[in-house]
Design an enzyme around this catalytic site. Sequence first.
Site, PDB file in Angstrom:
ATOM      1  N   LYS A   1       0.808  -1.222   0.000  1.00  0.00           N
ATOM      2  CA  LYS A   1       0.000   0.000   0.000  1.00  0.00           C
ATOM      3  C   LYS A   1       0.842   1.273   0.000  1.00  0.00           C
ATOM      4  CE  LYS A   1      -4.018  -2.063   0.025  1.00  0.00           C
ATOM      5  NZ  LYS A   1      -4.944  -1.979  -1.135  1.00  0.00           N
ATOM      6  N   ASP A   2       2.127   1.157   0.300  1.00  0.00           N
ATOM      7  CA  ASP A   2       3.006   2.326   0.172  1.00  0.00           C
ATOM      8  C   ASP A   2       2.939   2.892  -1.243  1.00  0.00           C
ATOM      9  OD1 ASP A   2       3.823   1.872   2.742  1.00  0.00           O
ATOM     10  OD2 ASP A   2       5.924   1.498   2.266  1.00  0.00           O
TER      11      ASP A   2
END
Length: 346
Positions: free
Chosen positions: A48-49
């Site tokens: 999700k970064d």
Amino acid sequence: MEKKIDAYNNILELIGNTPLIKLNTITKEIPGDFYAKVEAFNPGHSTKDRIALHILEEAERAGILKPGDTIIETTSGNTGFSIAMVSIIKGYECVLAVSSKSSKDKIDMLRSMGAKVFVCPAHVSADDPRSYYQVAKRMHEEIKGSVYINQYFNELNINAHFVTTGPEIWEQTKGQITHLVACSGTGGTISGTAKFLKEQNPNIRILGVDAFGSVLKKYHETREFDSNEIYPYRIEGLGKNLIPTATDFDMIDKFTKVSDEESAHTAREISKTEGIFVGYTSGAAMQAVKQLAAEGEFDENSKVVVIFPDHGSRYMSKIYCDHWMNEQGFYDSKHSEAAQKIEYIK
């Protein structure tokens, strides 16, 4: 002349370019070669970064995000952590609506990163005012100068993986990849990665992983939303009780459903056999590989990439906690020896 210090300007420069690691033991009975795309090597310990950085920077370029604004998002934990991390570096406030299904570890991590967290009941309909979707919308309406990321319905969620994850896997496999196995929650990871890979080679098989209790698999097969498919399940960040527009169902060849119990045990098996400490959804992805292999999906020429989305440290109070596993009824005759006793020497 003074030599330049070899350092990154900030932690965000470490996002992406995660390693591909060959799986050797857990797949030894399955034909083909299997590789894990280990997203825990991102600085925020999850895939999700990528979307947090991409979506926020695109919003800045478009003039939607301005200094001093507040970022609002719905999350099962990982996206929230990544957004909180990016917000710290870029100077934004962060408000997160989190599902109560999220592990205590994840919720504590979000608070540690300075985010304001609203924990919402998991097992309510998407249009219930208590759901994390509706709470996020309400916060957006109430907080002046706020921007709602809305990852489930944001095309940039797909694009983040089209421009990063897909090209990385293609380059790392030297174009030899035959199958991609990835969990589907918002659908951004699998859709964006698949879009890039299919453009390079349309014969690559894209295999999605869904949860029992989720609507995605049936929707993929029938294009009909069936609320009868919905019931509570434990895996975080996998499956949905609505249809996210961030999922491009046309890019996915097949969905496989996995259970809470088998996914939990498989995550622990990965850690014990491959030495890669993975999260719940990684166990789900690997469990899907086992099921697909039993169906004859792979042969000796298969080059399979499995996306492991996050790190096991976020599940210490869940799948890596023997007490929690026992409470769920996950220790039975088949897995009676899964728990290892600790001996205290006095």
